[in-house]
Write a protein that holds these residues in place. Sequence first.
Motif, PDB file in Angstrom:
ATOM      1  N   ILE A 349      14.406   5.977  33.867  1.00 28.43           N
ATOM      2  CA  ILE A 349      15.352   6.948  33.310  1.00 28.43           C
ATOM      3  C   ILE A 349      16.271   6.263  32.299  1.00 28.43           C
ATOM      4  N   LEU A 350      16.818   5.112  32.675  1.00 28.87           N
ATOM      5  CA  LEU A 350      17.743   4.380  31.796  1.00 28.87           C
ATOM      6  C   LEU A 350      17.123   4.084  30.436  1.00 28.87           C
ATOM      7  N   LEU A 351      15.865   3.676  30.431  1.00 24.64           N
ATOM      8  CA  LEU A 351      15.224   3.223  29.205  1.00 24.64           C
ATOM      9  C   LEU A 351      14.539   4.360  28.442  1.00 24.64           C
ATOM     10  N   GLU A 352      13.786   5.191  29.144  1.00 21.82           N
ATOM     11  CA  GLU A 352      13.011   6.217  28.454  1.00 21.82           C
ATOM     12  C   GLU A 352      13.886   7.315  27.871  1.00 21.82           C
ATOM     13  N   LEU A 353      15.040   7.565  28.484  1.00 15.81           N
ATOM     14  CA  LEU A 353      15.918   8.594  27.932  1.00 15.81           C
ATOM     15  C   LEU A 353      16.400   8.229  26.533  1.00 15.81           C
ATOM     16  N   ARG A 354      16.422   6.940  26.218  1.00 17.06           N
ATOM     17  CA  ARG A 354      16.871   6.501  24.896  1.00 17.06           C
ATOM     18  C   ARG A 354      15.819   6.749  23.804  1.00 17.06           C
ATOM     19  N   LEU A 355      14.596   7.081  24.202  1.00 20.68           N
ATOM     20  CA  LEU A 355      13.512   7.277  23.246  1.00 20.68           C
ATOM     21  C   LEU A 355      13.446   8.719  22.763  1.00 20.68           C
ATOM     22  N   GLY A 368      20.240  14.805  39.930  1.00 21.80           N
ATOM     23  CA  GLY A 368      19.922  14.505  38.536  1.00 21.80           C
ATOM     24  C   GLY A 368      19.426  15.727  37.789  1.00 21.80           C
ATOM     25  N   LEU A 369      18.633  16.565  38.462  1.00 19.59           N
ATOM     26  CA  LEU A 369      18.150  17.802  37.832  1.00 19.59           C
ATOM     27  C   LEU A 369      19.301  18.751  37.537  1.00 19.59           C
ATOM     28  N   ALA A 370      20.253  18.826  38.454  1.00 17.44           N
ATOM     29  CA  ALA A 370      21.435  19.660  38.207  1.00 17.44           C
ATOM     30  C   ALA A 370      22.224  19.123  37.023  1.00 17.44           C
ATOM     31  N   ALA A 371      22.340  17.802  36.940  1.00 17.58           N
ATOM     32  CA  ALA A 371      23.046  17.189  35.813  1.00 17.58           C
ATOM     33  C   ALA A 371      22.305  17.432  34.507  1.00 17.58           C
ATOM     34  N   ALA A 372      20.975  17.426  34.557  1.00 18.49           N
ATOM     35  CA  ALA A 372      20.184  17.677  33.352  1.00 18.49           C
ATOM     36  C   ALA A 372      20.370  19.111  32.868  1.00 18.49           C
ATOM     37  N   GLY A 389       9.590  20.223  30.328  1.00 20.05           N
ATOM     38  CA  GLY A 389       9.625  19.231  31.394  1.00 20.05           C
ATOM     39  C   GLY A 389      10.106  17.858  31.005  1.00 20.05           C
ATOM     40  N   ARG A 390      10.816  17.735  29.871  1.00 21.53           N
ATOM     41  CA  ARG A 390      11.301  16.427  29.453  1.00 21.53           C
ATOM     42  C   ARG A 390      12.777  16.506  29.076  1.00 21.53           C
ATOM     43  N   ALA A 391      13.486  15.415  29.357  1.00 21.43           N
ATOM     44  CA  ALA A 391      14.883  15.281  28.957  1.00 21.43           C
ATOM     45  C   ALA A 391      14.935  14.476  27.666  1.00 21.43           C
ATOM     46  N   VAL A 392      15.319  15.137  26.575  1.00 24.00           N
ATOM     47  CA  VAL A 392      15.381  14.493  25.256  1.00 24.00           C
ATOM     48  C   VAL A 392      16.791  14.671  24.706  1.00 24.00           C
ATOM     49  N   LEU A 393      17.408  13.602  24.296  1.00 23.20           N
ATOM     50  CA  LEU A 393      18.786  13.648  23.803  1.00 23.20           C
ATOM     51  C   LEU A 393      18.886  14.368  22.465  1.00 23.20           C
ATOM     52  N   THR A 394      19.915  15.183  22.325  1.00 26.84           N
ATOM     53  CA  THR A 394      20.292  15.716  21.021  1.00 26.84           C
ATOM     54  C   THR A 394      21.080  14.634  20.278  1.00 26.84           C
ATOM     55  N   LEU A 395      21.473  14.921  19.038  1.00 23.38           N
ATOM     56  CA  LEU A 395      22.290  13.960  18.301  1.00 23.38           C
ATOM     57  C   LEU A 395      23.592  13.710  19.055  1.00 23.38           C
ATOM     58  N   ARG A 396      24.239  14.776  19.529  1.00 22.86           N
ATOM     59  CA  ARG A 396      25.469  14.594  20.310  1.00 22.86           C
ATOM     60  C   ARG A 396      25.167  13.832  21.594  1.00 22.86           C
ATOM     61  N   GLY A 397      24.013  14.104  22.191  1.00 18.49           N
ATOM     62  CA  GLY A 397      23.627  13.382  23.395  1.00 18.49           C
ATOM     63  C   GLY A 397      23.451  11.899  23.157  1.00 18.49           C
ATOM     64  N   ALA A 403      26.742   7.926  29.170  1.00 20.08           N
ATOM     65  CA  ALA A 403      27.321   8.873  30.134  1.00 20.08           C
ATOM     66  C   ALA A 403      26.244   9.832  30.657  1.00 20.08           C
ATOM     67  N   VAL A 404      25.352  10.290  29.792  1.00 25.49           N
ATOM     68  CA  VAL A 404      24.289  11.183  30.218  1.00 25.49           C
ATOM     69  C   VAL A 404      23.385  10.488  31.238  1.00 25.49           C
ATOM     70  N   VAL A 405      23.029   9.241  30.943  1.00 23.90           N
ATOM     71  CA  VAL A 405      22.166   8.484  31.857  1.00 23.90           C
ATOM     72  C   VAL A 405      22.816   8.348  33.232  1.00 23.90           C
ATOM     73  N   ARG A 406      24.105   8.044  33.251  1.00 24.74           N
ATOM     74  CA  ARG A 406      24.795   7.874  34.531  1.00 24.74           C
ATOM     75  C   ARG A 406      24.682   9.126  35.387  1.00 24.74           C
ATOM     76  N   GLU A 407      24.779  10.285  34.758  1.00 24.81           N
ATOM     77  CA  GLU A 407      24.660  11.538  35.493  1.00 24.81           C
ATOM     78  C   GLU A 407      23.240  11.788  35.976  1.00 24.81           C
ATOM     79  N   LEU A 408      22.273  11.483  35.153  1.00 26.77           N
ATOM     80  CA  LEU A 408      20.887  11.794  35.505  1.00 26.77           C
ATOM     81  C   LEU A 408      20.331  10.893  36.599  1.00 26.77           C
ATOM     82  N   VAL A 409      20.873   9.681  36.720  1.00 27.10           N
ATOM     83  CA  VAL A 409      20.346   8.787  37.759  1.00 27.10           C
ATOM     84  C   VAL A 409      21.068   8.969  39.083  1.00 27.10           C
ATOM     85  N   ASP A 410      21.775  10.089  39.200  1.00 24.89           N
ATOM     86  CA  ASP A 410      22.419  10.470  40.470  1.00 24.89           C
ATOM     87  C   ASP A 410      23.651   9.623  40.757  1.00 24.89           C
TER      88      ASP A 410
END
Length: 410
Positions: A349-355, A368-372, A389-397, A403-410
């Motif tokens: 999650i930490l690494l792939e969310l950055r892609l 994590g799903l609730a946070a997503a 079925g994928r979490a992809v960051l927006t520009l603001r994200g 901060a987004v990663v911290r929420e998604l990893v519970d």
Amino acid sequence: MPSALPDGEPMPEDGALPASALAGAASRPLGFYLHVPYCATRCGYCDFNTYTATELRGSGGVLASRDNYADTLTDEVRLARKVLGDDPRPVRTVFVGGGTPTLLAAGDLVRMLAAVRDEFGLADDAEITTEANPESVDEAYLAELREGGFNRVSFGMQSARQHVLKVLDRTHTPGRPEACVAEARAAGFDHVNLDLIYGTPGETDDDWRATLDAAIGAGPDHVSAYALIVEEGTQLARRIRRGEVPMTDDDVHADRYLIADEVLGRAGFSWYEVSNWATTEAGRCLHNELYWRGADWWGAGPGAHSHAGGVRWWNVKHPGAYAAALAAGRSPGAGREVLSEEDRRVERILLELRLVEGCPLSLLKEAGLAAARKARDEGLLEVAPYAAGRAVLTLRGRLLADAVVRELVD
């Protein structure tokens, strides 16, 4: 490569890995990172495991010499062959980093690459990169690297403004990195990266725009842009603490990131990782993608980190201790850890969310799903990929990625 090493269990003297590290290896790409720990001078912001000649004098003896470093590192590549056994995988990427790899003779870098090729073989389309300081190469040096098998080069540009380079203690002159791109192209390099830093004390928006314009004008197919992180223990941290230079705040970093994404996007660069942009998919740094996607890589050199099948290990930091271990027939490994399934899930999650492709929502637990869902509703995750079925960051994200990663990893 940060200078601090983590805690972990001791590494066996022969470097042997648990069977779990090699299970299923044939399905994973294999890369090599070759660390060259030498620098002509220490940059004020640098916290990497690097050494100047003065810092090594009297502490490493002849074993720590730059003159025989290629031979020493080759010994570790041969050790890697023994540890990995009859692993049939050809090496997909080789990345020579530092430090300043190009303080070594070009022939030394070519010999280090040849050791990997001779022991493991290289994939037909292998990506072979070296980092380079703009002042430590010329056209002949680059031509020798290209002839020796390197096909990608990454130049440390940082800034196009002299006063910014001075704060960073960078020794190259403005304009030299751009000239290096032209020399690399003339030598036959298809892929060229420029590394940039934003948020240096005293840098203005105009300075940053000028740097981006200069980088784009040089004609690389890849640009990396990183916010300056002031590490404790560095000269820059001490200068800020004494009030000699101001500290840049997070809002300034966010503004500079938005400028970078706008300017680079307008010039035909697309982001594929939060801090990296390329003009084409072929221009992406495949070696870094191995890291971000949890593939296998062997890090050779003092302080280098490695990973295989959920087992992570790291070498002793000092070049003298590193060389002494290999000369005695021992692994230079300082420690290792076996990652649990939960560790590996969190790291994905930490690494792939950055892609740009994001990470599968299936990696997330209930919280994590609730946070997503909340992040999607707040405009931090793209709507269409989320529905697929994928979490992809927006520009603001991307601005709030940590901060987004911290929420998604519970």
